[in-house]
Design a protein around this motif. Sequence first.
Motif, PDB file in Angstrom:
ATOM      1  N   ALA A  33      37.044  51.647  48.682  1.00  0.00           N
ATOM      2  CA  ALA A  33      37.725  50.572  49.410  1.00  0.00           C
ATOM      3  C   ALA A  33      38.498  49.682  48.440  1.00  0.00           C
ATOM      4  N   ARG A  34      37.895  49.367  47.289  1.00  0.00           N
ATOM      5  CA  ARG A  34      38.602  48.564  46.274  1.00  0.00           C
ATOM      6  C   ARG A  34      39.844  49.301  45.787  1.00  0.00           C
ATOM      7  N   ASP A  35      39.682  50.596  45.493  1.00  0.00           N
ATOM      8  CA  ASP A  35      40.819  51.389  45.006  1.00  0.00           C
ATOM      9  C   ASP A  35      41.940  51.462  46.036  1.00  0.00           C
ATOM     10  N   ARG A  36      41.581  51.647  47.305  1.00  0.00           N
ATOM     11  CA  ARG A  36      42.587  51.726  48.375  1.00  0.00           C
ATOM     12  C   ARG A  36      43.311  50.392  48.521  1.00  0.00           C
ATOM     13  N   LEU A  37      42.570  49.283  48.445  1.00  0.00           N
ATOM     14  CA  LEU A  37      43.186  47.959  48.501  1.00  0.00           C
ATOM     15  C   LEU A  37      44.190  47.796  47.367  1.00  0.00           C
ATOM     16  N   LEU A  38      43.777  48.150  46.155  1.00  0.00           N
ATOM     17  CA  LEU A  38      44.658  47.986  44.991  1.00  0.00           C
ATOM     18  C   LEU A  38      45.877  48.890  45.074  1.00  0.00           C
ATOM     19  N   GLU A  39      45.707  50.083  45.612  1.00  0.00           N
ATOM     20  CA  GLU A  39      46.826  51.019  45.777  1.00  0.00           C
ATOM     21  C   GLU A  39      47.873  50.425  46.729  1.00  0.00           C
ATOM     22  N   ARG A  40      47.408  49.901  47.855  1.00  0.00           N
ATOM     23  CA  ARG A  40      48.338  49.323  48.828  1.00  0.00           C
ATOM     24  C   ARG A  40      48.978  48.050  48.283  1.00  0.00           C
ATOM     25  N   LEU A  41      48.210  47.241  47.557  1.00  0.00           N
ATOM     26  CA  LEU A  41      48.752  46.003  47.005  1.00  0.00           C
ATOM     27  C   LEU A  41      49.741  46.280  45.873  1.00  0.00           C
ATOM     28  N   ALA A  42      49.545  47.361  45.136  1.00  0.00           N
ATOM     29  CA  ALA A  42      50.500  47.716  44.076  1.00  0.00           C
ATOM     30  C   ALA A  42      51.871  48.032  44.678  1.00  0.00           C
ATOM     31  N   ASP A  43      51.876  48.769  45.777  1.00  0.00           N
ATOM     32  CA  ASP A  43      53.144  49.059  46.460  1.00  0.00           C
ATOM     33  C   ASP A  43      53.765  47.770  46.989  1.00  0.00           C
ATOM     34  N   TYR A  44      52.929  46.901  47.544  1.00  0.00           N
ATOM     35  CA  TYR A  44      53.428  45.633  48.079  1.00  0.00           C
ATOM     36  C   TYR A  44      53.998  44.767  46.956  1.00  0.00           C
ATOM     37  N   GLN A  45      53.337  44.756  45.800  1.00  0.00           N
ATOM     38  CA  GLN A  45      53.829  43.982  44.657  1.00  0.00           C
ATOM     39  C   GLN A  45      55.214  44.470  44.249  1.00  0.00           C
ATOM     40  N   ALA A  46      55.388  45.783  44.163  1.00  0.00           N
ATOM     41  CA  ALA A  46      56.685  46.345  43.773  1.00  0.00           C
ATOM     42  C   ALA A  46      57.751  46.000  44.802  1.00  0.00           C
ATOM     43  N   PHE A  47      57.384  46.017  46.073  1.00  0.00           N
ATOM     44  CA  PHE A  47      58.334  45.740  47.144  1.00  0.00           C
ATOM     45  C   PHE A  47      58.689  44.254  47.203  1.00  0.00           C
ATOM     46  N   SER A  48      57.686  43.387  47.114  1.00  0.00           N
ATOM     47  CA  SER A  48      57.903  41.949  47.309  1.00  0.00           C
ATOM     48  C   SER A  48      58.432  41.243  46.064  1.00  0.00           C
ATOM     49  N   GLY A  49      58.137  41.788  44.890  1.00  0.00           N
ATOM     50  CA  GLY A  49      58.547  41.139  43.650  1.00  0.00           C
ATOM     51  C   GLY A  49      57.601  40.041  43.204  1.00  0.00           C
ATOM     52  N   LYS A  50      56.538  39.802  43.957  1.00  0.00           N
ATOM     53  CA  LYS A  50      55.555  38.790  43.567  1.00  0.00           C
ATOM     54  C   LYS A  50      54.582  39.374  42.556  1.00  0.00           C
ATOM     55  N   LYS A  51      54.027  38.508  41.735  1.00  0.00           N
ATOM     56  CA  LYS A  51      52.959  38.910  40.821  1.00  0.00           C
ATOM     57  C   LYS A  51      51.665  38.832  41.608  1.00  0.00           C
ATOM     58  N   LEU A  52      50.921  39.940  41.686  1.00  0.00           N
ATOM     59  CA  LEU A  52      49.668  39.966  42.432  1.00  0.00           C
ATOM     60  C   LEU A  52      48.479  39.925  41.501  1.00  0.00           C
ATOM     61  N   ILE A  53      47.522  39.076  41.845  1.00  0.00           N
ATOM     62  CA  ILE A  53      46.265  38.987  41.114  1.00  0.00           C
ATOM     63  C   ILE A  53      45.153  39.085  42.155  1.00  0.00           C
ATOM     64  N   VAL A  54      44.288  40.072  41.982  1.00  0.00           N
ATOM     65  CA  VAL A  54      43.185  40.269  42.915  1.00  0.00           C
ATOM     66  C   VAL A  54      41.904  39.822  42.224  1.00  0.00           C
ATOM     67  N   VAL A  55      41.137  38.991  42.920  1.00  0.00           N
ATOM     68  CA  VAL A  55      39.898  38.445  42.366  1.00  0.00           C
ATOM     69  C   VAL A  55      38.722  39.009  43.150  1.00  0.00           C
ATOM     70  N   PHE A  56      37.746  39.571  42.405  1.00  0.00           N
ATOM     71  CA  PHE A  56      36.518  40.086  43.003  1.00  0.00           C
ATOM     72  C   PHE A  56      35.332  39.312  42.446  1.00  0.00           C
ATOM     73  N   ASP A  57      34.368  38.998  43.316  1.00  0.00           N
ATOM     74  CA  ASP A  57      33.103  38.430  42.846  1.00  0.00           C
ATOM     75  C   ASP A  57      32.418  39.493  42.003  1.00  0.00           C
ATOM     76  N   ALA A  58      32.045  39.156  40.777  1.00  0.00           N
ATOM     77  CA  ALA A  58      31.477  40.149  39.863  1.00  0.00           C
ATOM     78  C   ALA A  58      30.028  40.500  40.169  1.00  0.00           C
ATOM     79  N   TYR A  59      29.399  39.760  41.059  1.00  0.00           N
ATOM     80  CA  TYR A  59      28.003  40.100  41.335  1.00  0.00           C
ATOM     81  C   TYR A  59      27.883  41.476  41.973  1.00  0.00           C
ATOM     82  N   ARG A  60      28.962  42.011  42.499  1.00  0.00           N
ATOM     83  CA  ARG A  60      28.942  43.360  43.069  1.00  0.00           C
ATOM     84  C   ARG A  60      29.505  44.407  42.107  1.00  0.00           C
ATOM     85  N   VAL A  61      29.937  43.951  40.941  1.00  0.00           N
ATOM     86  CA  VAL A  61      30.636  44.843  40.011  1.00  0.00           C
ATOM     87  C   VAL A  61      30.066  44.676  38.611  1.00  0.00           C
ATOM     88  N   PRO A  62      29.823  45.774  37.889  1.00  0.00           N
ATOM     89  CA  PRO A  62      29.382  45.625  36.500  1.00  0.00           C
ATOM     90  C   PRO A  62      30.512  45.075  35.637  1.00  0.00           C
TER      91      PRO A  62
END
Length: 173
Positions: A33-62
């Motif tokens: 799910a994280r990978d799919r989100l990032l894949e879609r947001l990468a395309d959106y970043q290229a299309f929109s021209g905005k700088k995208l920063i995705v923040v995840f709570d690290a308690y679920r991630v090493p």
Amino acid sequence: MRDMRDVLLVDGYNMIGGWPELAELSKRDLQGARDRLLERLADYQAFSGKKLIVVFDAYRVPGLGKSFAQNKVELHFTKEKETADECIERLVGEFNHRRRQIYVATSDMVEQHVIFGQGALRISARELLTQVEQSEKEIQLKIAERSAKAGRNTIDAKLSPEVRQMFERWRRE
């Protein structure tokens, strides 16, 4: 030179929970799910021209407190005892500049009020999904148009109108 593009800060787990496709996928495969989100947001970043920063709570991630890029989208995993909301608030302050607009994508109402108070604009998970889907449709439309032009495989299809006009003048002389 400093990057002065508009910035979109995304609460990653909030989007995963708010987008039906990702919410369903996260029940079986959170990393997918994280990978799919990032894949879609990468395309959106290229299309929109905005700088995208995705923040995840690290308690679920090493790997607490790490930042890196994936698919040209910047990722931030929060530090120990730091929530995604706190990280986003800190980043809003860091990126705040008169010539740059900051957007925060989250459906957390309290967080929306806090970042709005700091001068950032808020986008709900549903609004961001709508924007991403619209950009995907426009990208597919452009690809289809280019494919249709390329299907003829003529040099004329690849020339700018000015060059085409110049060649036409030469032909008539």
